[in-house]
Enzyme design. Structure first.
Site, PDB file in Angstrom:
ATOM      1  N   SER A  72       0.826  -1.304  -0.068  1.00 16.04           N
ATOM      2  CA  SER A  72       0.030  -0.088  -0.243  1.00 16.04           C
ATOM      3  C   SER A  72       0.754   1.197  -0.103  1.00 16.04           C
ATOM      4  O   SER A  72       0.045   1.833   0.086  1.00 16.04           O
ATOM      5  CB  SER A  72      -0.808  -0.114   1.322  1.00 16.04           C
ATOM      6  OG  SER A  72      -2.264  -0.858   1.039  1.00 16.04           O
ATOM      7  N   LYS A  75       0.057   3.736  -3.066  1.00 13.31           N
ATOM      8  CA  LYS A  75      -0.964   5.045  -2.477  1.00 13.31           C
ATOM      9  C   LYS A  75      -0.600   6.449  -2.497  1.00 13.31           C
ATOM     10  O   LYS A  75      -0.697   7.297  -2.492  1.00 13.31           O
ATOM     11  CB  LYS A  75      -1.671   4.557  -1.534  1.00 13.31           C
ATOM     12  CG  LYS A  75      -2.860   3.518  -1.509  1.00 13.31           C
ATOM     13  CD  LYS A  75      -3.483   2.944   0.159  1.00 13.31           C
ATOM     14  CE  LYS A  75      -4.775   2.335  -0.645  1.00 13.31           C
ATOM     15  NZ  LYS A  75      -4.454   0.793  -0.359  1.00 13.31           N
ATOM     16  N   SER A 130      -5.879   3.293   4.337  1.00 13.62           N
ATOM     17  CA  SER A 130      -5.398   2.665   3.700  1.00 13.62           C
ATOM     18  C   SER A 130      -6.210   2.108   2.662  1.00 13.62           C
ATOM     19  O   SER A 130      -6.342   0.327   2.523  1.00 13.62           O
ATOM     20  CB  SER A 130      -4.360   1.756   4.133  1.00 13.62           C
ATOM     21  OG  SER A 130      -3.511   1.064   3.477  1.00 13.62           O
ATOM     22  N   LYS A 242       3.278   6.526   4.718  1.00 11.73           N
ATOM     23  CA  LYS A 242       2.685   5.295   4.286  1.00 11.73           C
ATOM     24  C   LYS A 242       2.707   4.121   4.680  1.00 11.73           C
ATOM     25  O   LYS A 242       4.274   3.679   4.545  1.00 11.73           O
ATOM     26  CB  LYS A 242       2.023   4.903   2.815  1.00 11.73           C
ATOM     27  CG  LYS A 242       0.819   4.736   2.583  1.00 11.73           C
ATOM     28  CD  LYS A 242      -0.646   5.492   2.939  1.00 11.73           C
ATOM     29  CE  LYS A 242      -1.409   3.848   2.595  1.00 11.73           C
ATOM     30  NZ  LYS A 242      -0.927   3.361   3.307  1.00 11.73           N
TER      31      LYS A 242
END
Length: 522
Positions: A72, A75, A130, A242
């Site tokens: 993730s 992202k 997320s 992130k």
């Protein structure tokens, strides 16, 4: 021969002894009291990197060019393209159907097809939670289709300079063709953190999404524990970015730190394979942050001022005594700071120090006391320094004289001879006096040139009049002479044409002339 063999054995044994601690070092061997001694083997992560967020310099590297699954952390690019799009944050959008087209074990915001919310709420929900569903929604809204958005992601990565990255989706769910490297993710984050909206979103611990038809107000908390002050893993100064995880990628985290003037970006990929091992990525990131901060030494404003050189920390006193050993050059001292605890960390090395001092000089504004003149006493306040830090904080300090400066003897001035000019002394001593003097000289020169041009024109007119009169006189004189010559010619012609008188008799010619009293007799 035996001696050579023994010598070679001892050399190899020494090399093995030197390399053994590093070769067999484990994460548990890391000494938190000596963060600058961090080794790649002290990290759980398979690959990692730490860079200076401002310069891009690599401070620590562990196989950062090896391709890995980013999970993730993908992202980061998704959010970057979203905030770079033309969609206003406050615009109300409708969640497209593709948002629900994600694997069942995906992390979700959640959002639902047909649901309406602001674009801002969608971005916060996607990053803090997320959500793969939110990433698909962003991809469709920004790119028109997921395929087109993925192409945009790869194009943007190439623009940034990524060489080991290929995206296959907008959320990071596992795909064999979806990969990146720790170094590429650091580059993408370095660019993304320059966007204020991006920084605001990824550094937010908690956010409340507005109610929709499917739910009420929804308070969400970031999955980045090091950003959240309420978390036991909180790291002061961590401002993002992130997390990521799936079974093939392992525990991943891209972090950003700003503290004491230092800006860092860290990436750890594959820090533990199990879903119940999130602490490993926090431990690795903490080690990288501690190591990075250890590469920068703290300097106070006084330290920077003293090192900044004559262009900043000295002033020349114009009326210093002629026998002054330093010709009026006065070194200054910075004191009485409004924030004595302010420090700025600077990376070790002459080049980094030179850059830091240049930046300090650009951010420091010095104001000297009006009419600063000798005599000056040691320790006398002569001005003030105002420093604006990179984060906008303002620190002020007083400037004092490092030594005493005697004044040269006063001589008679024009103001002593013409005291009525004394009120104009501020004007004459300012730059405007020179401007006025130059303007006056230009005006006088213009008047002189104008007068010369006028005089020359007048002389030309007089010369023209004289020439015209001369020509008229010469013409009249020529005409007079012509007429005189013609008259004489006419007279000659008349004399030549007139009849001649007969000559008198000869005896008459010899007869004496008659006198008046000789009248003829009767």
């Amino acid at each position: 021969m035996r001696r050579r063999a023994v010598a070679l054995f001892f050399v190899l044994l020494t090399l093995f002894a030197c390399l053994a601690p590093q070769a067999y070092a484990a994460p548990s061997d890391w000494d938190e009291n000596n963060p600058g001694a961090l080794l790649p083997t002290h990290l759980y992560a398979q690959t990692a990197v730490l860079i200076d967020a401002e310069t891009g310099d690599v401070l620590f590297d562990k196989d950062s060019l090896v391709r890995m699954y980013p999970a993730s952390t993908t992202k980061i690019m998704t959010l970057l393209l979203a905030v770079e799009s033309d969609i206003p944050l406050e615009q109300e959008i409708t969640i497209p159907d593709v948002a629900e087209n994600v694997p069942s074990d995906s992390s979700k915001v959640p959002v639902y097809a047909g649901e309406q919310m602001t674009f801002q709420d969608l971005l916060y929900g996607t990053m803090l939670r997320s959500g793969n569903d939110g990433a698909n929604a962003i991809a469709y809204l920004v790119g028109g289709s997921i395929a087109e958005f993925v192409a945009m992601m790869n194009d943007r990565a190439a623009e940034i300079g990524c060489t080991g990255t290929h995206f296959a989706n907008a959320h990071g769910y596992h795909d064999e063709t979806h990969y990146s490297t720790a170094y590429d993710l650091a580059l993408i984050t370095q660019v993304a953190m320059q966007n204020e909206v991006f920084r605001q979103i990824v550094s937010t611990p908690t956010y409340t999404m507005a109610p929709t038809v499917n739910r009420g107000a929804y308070e969400i908390t970031t999955s980045s524990a090091m950003v959240n002050p309420a978390s036991s893993y909180y790291y002061e100064g961590c401002i993002g970015v992130k997390t990521g995880y799936h079974s093939r990628a392992g525990q991943c985290f891209v972090g950003a730190l700003e503290r004491d003037g230092v800006s860092l970006i860290s990436v750890v990929l594959g820090a533990g394979r199990e879903s119940n091992e999130p602490t490993k990525k926090w431990d690795d990131t903490e080690k990288l942050f501690d190591y990075g901060l250890a590469q920068y030494q703290p300097y106070s404003l006084i330290d920077l001022f003293d090192r900044s050189g004559r262009s900043v920390n000295t002033v020349t006193i114009a009326n210093a005594a002629e026998d002054d050993a330093q010709k009026g050059l006065l070194e200054l001292r910075l004191a009485e700071l409004s924030d004595g605890s302010y420090t700025r960390r600077i990376r070790s090395g002459n080049e980094a120090m030179a850059e830091a001092l240049a930046d300090f000089a650009a951010r420091a504004q010095i104001t000297y006391n009006e009419g600063l003149r000798a005599p000056i006493d040691e320790g006398q306040i002569v001005g003030m320094l105002t420093y604006t830090a990179p984060d906008g904080a303002v620190v002020t300090g007083m400037l004092s004289a490092e030594r005493a400066v005697e004044a040269r003897p006063e001589h008679a001035t024009v103001y002593d001879v013409l005291p009525f000019l004394l009120p104009l002394e501020p004007f004459f001593s300012s730059g405007w006096a020179w401007v006025a003097l130059v303007a006056l000289l230009v005006l006088l020169l213009a008047l002189i040139i104008g007068h010369a041009h006028k005089k020359a024109a007048q002389n030309r007119r007089r010369a023209a009049i004289y020439r015209a009169k001369r020509r008229a006189y010469d013409s009249a004189e020529a005409e007079r002479r012509r007429l005189e010559a013609q008259r004489r010619q006419t007279q000659r012609q008349r004399r030549q044409q007139a009849p001649r008188r007969p000559a008198p008799p000869r005896d008459a010619q010899h007869r004496p002339p008659r006198r008046p009293n000789d009248a003829p007799r009767p």
